[in-house]
Structures are given as C-alpha cells and as structure tokens.
Design an enzyme around this catalytic site. Sequence first.
Site, PDB file in Angstrom:
ATOM      1  N   GLY A  26      75.340  16.728 -17.122  1.00  0.00           N
ATOM      2  CA  GLY A  26      74.049  16.936 -17.791  1.00  0.00           C
ATOM      3  C   GLY A  26      74.238  17.028 -19.300  1.00  0.00           C
ATOM      4  O   GLY A  26      75.142  17.717 -19.766  1.00  0.00           O
TER       5      GLY A  26
ATOM      6  N   ARG B 204      76.710  11.225 -14.059  1.00  0.00           N
ATOM      7  CA  ARG B 204      77.464  11.984 -13.063  1.00  0.00           C
ATOM      8  C   ARG B 204      78.140  10.922 -12.196  1.00  0.00           C
ATOM      9  O   ARG B 204      77.469  10.018 -11.700  1.00  0.00           O
ATOM     10  CB  ARG B 204      76.536  12.858 -12.233  1.00  0.00           C
TER      11      ARG B 204
ATOM     12  N   ASP C  81      81.114  22.085 -15.832  1.00  0.00           N
ATOM     13  CA  ASP C  81      82.221  22.275 -14.886  1.00  0.00           C
ATOM     14  C   ASP C  81      82.607  21.000 -14.124  1.00  0.00           C
ATOM     15  O   ASP C  81      83.784  20.778 -13.860  1.00  0.00           O
ATOM     16  CB  ASP C  81      81.966  23.456 -13.936  1.00  0.00           C
TER      17      ASP C  81
ATOM     18  N   THR D 198      77.087  22.590 -21.947  1.00  0.00           N
ATOM     19  CA  THR D 198      76.082  22.683 -20.887  1.00  0.00           C
ATOM     20  C   THR D 198      75.087  23.779 -21.271  1.00  0.00           C
ATOM     21  O   THR D 198      75.473  24.780 -21.875  1.00  0.00           O
ATOM     22  CB  THR D 198      76.703  23.024 -19.508  1.00  0.00           C
TER      23      THR D 198
ATOM     24  N   ASP E  31      73.839  25.691 -19.219  1.00  0.00           N
ATOM     25  CA  ASP E  31      73.901  26.747 -18.199  1.00  0.00           C
ATOM     26  C   ASP E  31      74.718  27.970 -18.616  1.00  0.00           C
ATOM     27  O   ASP E  31      74.579  29.038 -18.015  1.00  0.00           O
ATOM     28  CB  ASP E  31      74.493  26.188 -16.896  1.00  0.00           C
TER      29      ASP E  31
ATOM     30  N   ASP F 156      77.780  28.622 -18.057  1.00  0.00           N
ATOM     31  CA  ASP F 156      78.430  29.090 -16.830  1.00  0.00           C
ATOM     32  C   ASP F 156      79.920  28.768 -16.787  1.00  0.00           C
ATOM     33  O   ASP F 156      80.512  28.681 -15.721  1.00  0.00           O
ATOM     34  CB  ASP F 156      77.722  28.461 -15.609  1.00  0.00           C
TER      35      ASP F 156
ATOM     36  N   ARG G 124      71.381  26.154 -13.014  1.00  0.00           N
ATOM     37  CA  ARG G 124      72.135  25.872 -11.773  1.00  0.00           C
ATOM     38  C   ARG G 124      72.397  27.188 -11.021  1.00  0.00           C
ATOM     39  O   ARG G 124      71.437  27.868 -10.703  1.00  0.00           O
ATOM     40  CB  ARG G 124      73.439  25.134 -12.081  1.00  0.00           C
TER      41      ARG G 124
END
Length: 319
Positions: free
Chosen positions: A11, A72, A103, A125, A127, A129, A171
């Site tokens: 993304g 992706r 990730d 990202t 996110d 994360d 996510r």
Amino acid sequence: MKRIGVLTSGGDSPGMNAAIRAVVRKAIYHNLEVFGIYYGFQGLIDGNIEKMELGSVGDIIHRGGTKLYTARCEEFKTPEGQQKGIEQLKKFGIEALVVIGGDGSFMGAKKLAEQGFPTIGVPGTIDNDIPGTDFTIGFDTALNTAIDAVDKIRDTATSHERTYIVEVMGRDAGDLALWTGLAAGAETIMIPEAGEDIDEIINRLKRGHKRGKKHSIILVAEGVSSGSEVAQQIEDRTELETRVTVLGHIQRGGSPTGRDRVLASRLGAKAVELLLAGEAGLMVGIENNKLVYHAIEDALEKKASLDQEMYQLSKELSI
Ligand code: F6P
C-alpha cells in the site's frame, strides 16, 4: 558498490516520494548510480527498471503516492519469483536494494537478504505497525487526514444530535484509530489491541444519553469490525440514530506532512548510508527521534502492542 536499486511496494503511503528522493540524491551524492524499479516486486520480476538521475526526483517531495508506482505481488512470495527478481538485479548490475514499504514488502526484502542480496528496508505504511520504529512514513499524514475528517463529522453530528461511527484503516493495528480518537476527542475508540466490549460501549452511550449527551463519535479500527456492524448493534439496542463513515483510501493520499517528509528524508538517506557501510539485511527506523536500525526479521514480529498510557488517557478524557 557502484549501483543500487530502489522500489516501493504494498500500500502506498504519503512520504514515499520523499523517501525515494532521499535514496536517489544521497546515493548520487556518494557517486553511486541508482535504478528505480517500477511496480514493486512485480516490476522487479518483469525487469521494469530504469536509471534515475537527480532530476528524476525533482518536484516530488510534496506529492502523495509513489513515483515508482506500487503493487502487491503474489509471485514474489515463491522461491521462483525471488529467483527471477535476483536475475533481473544481476542483469542490470544492481548490487544492493532499498525496499520502501510495510510488512509485506519487508518479507520480500528478507527473502532477498536470505539469498545473499544486500537489502535494506525503509518502513512506509499508514498503519504504523512495524516494530523497530516509533513511526512509519505516512502515519502522520494519514493521522492528520483522519483528524480533519472527524472534526468535520463532529459538526454534523452535533447539529443533528446523532451517533457517528467512523471506520479508520490500520489493518490489524489500532494506532491510527487511537491517535485520531485522542486528537479529535472521540467518545469511544475501538482498537484490536484493547478488545473493547460492545455491551460496555452501549451502556456508556445510554448513560451519556440519560445525562443529556446528544451526540457521540465512535472510532472503529478496521481490525476490530466494520463501522456498519457496530452501528447496527447500537441501533438494535438503543434509541440512538446512527450514521457510518468509512474513511477508506482518503487516508492513504494527500501531500505528506512536514513530519512525514522529514522522516522519509532521514530514513531514505540512512538506508543508503548503511549500504555504503557494507551493511545489509536491516531495516531503518526512528526511536526517540534517533535513527536506528534492526535486523529485518525483527521488523516482521508483531509490533509490541498497545500504548497503554495513551489508551488509558483517551478513556479518561472521554468520560
Ligand atoms: O496497509 C495499508 C492499508 O491501507 C491498510 O490500512 C488497509 O487495510 C489496506 O492497506 C488496504 O489495502 P488495499 O489498498 O489493497 O485495499
């Protein structure tokens, strides 16, 4: 080392362009040649690769998205796909690679590193994360986009005395929802790490309503549930009128904030610095405002979960 490559994968996130620019300019500053790989690992497999010059990254620092495009790529998860990628790198004489992404992209970077190809990961990202960095590139911009959206929703929530459920990306991680909720003063924040109980949320809404509270904003991280499921439960069990807003991909776009531009510039340049120092198989990050690096496999662990202090604060401030 004379020639390196750079790609963005997974993304997109605002600030990726600033990271690409930093990699290209830092490398050229140190007399390296840089090749841009288009469409992430898919472009690597396909040999969609082009030499970049100083001017290739002009006028992009302020733009969202990624100049190198992204994808992706399922094929790169297979040993055959990875082999094809390595062959393309050899064909173009590329001796090391910078991978900018989340990730999934780091998994690809790890595979290359395991096969002996010098690779450094740069965390990009929305996110937030990735373990090993306090912030990922794009998180701050997405946060500000989400805050702006919630501020606007608050105006109409107040005017109509409604309960708004706002679904936020992230996510499996709750950072974007938690930070947005704290900054925008949401009454309830539902994040995967906290396991918020819907009964408790509904009771709180009822208590608030009795007290005369006429509107409410509930932030739901997509990793918990969909906004519409939460709204349905509230409508079924209360008299409250609800509306749902899914912020969606708006959170991924837009001009990066100053913080994201600076972070991306620092991390991109650090990745090149590490390659020049002969390092590989690492990810770069920022901790307590200091640039750091870790083994790339450590970045694939689950991020040390919730910031308890912040979560507790969000609860105390939204009573
Ligand atoms: O990882 C970034 C992210 O925007 C997540 O927050 C979200 O779950 C996912 O990507 C959406 O992916 P796609 O753009 O493929 O729909």
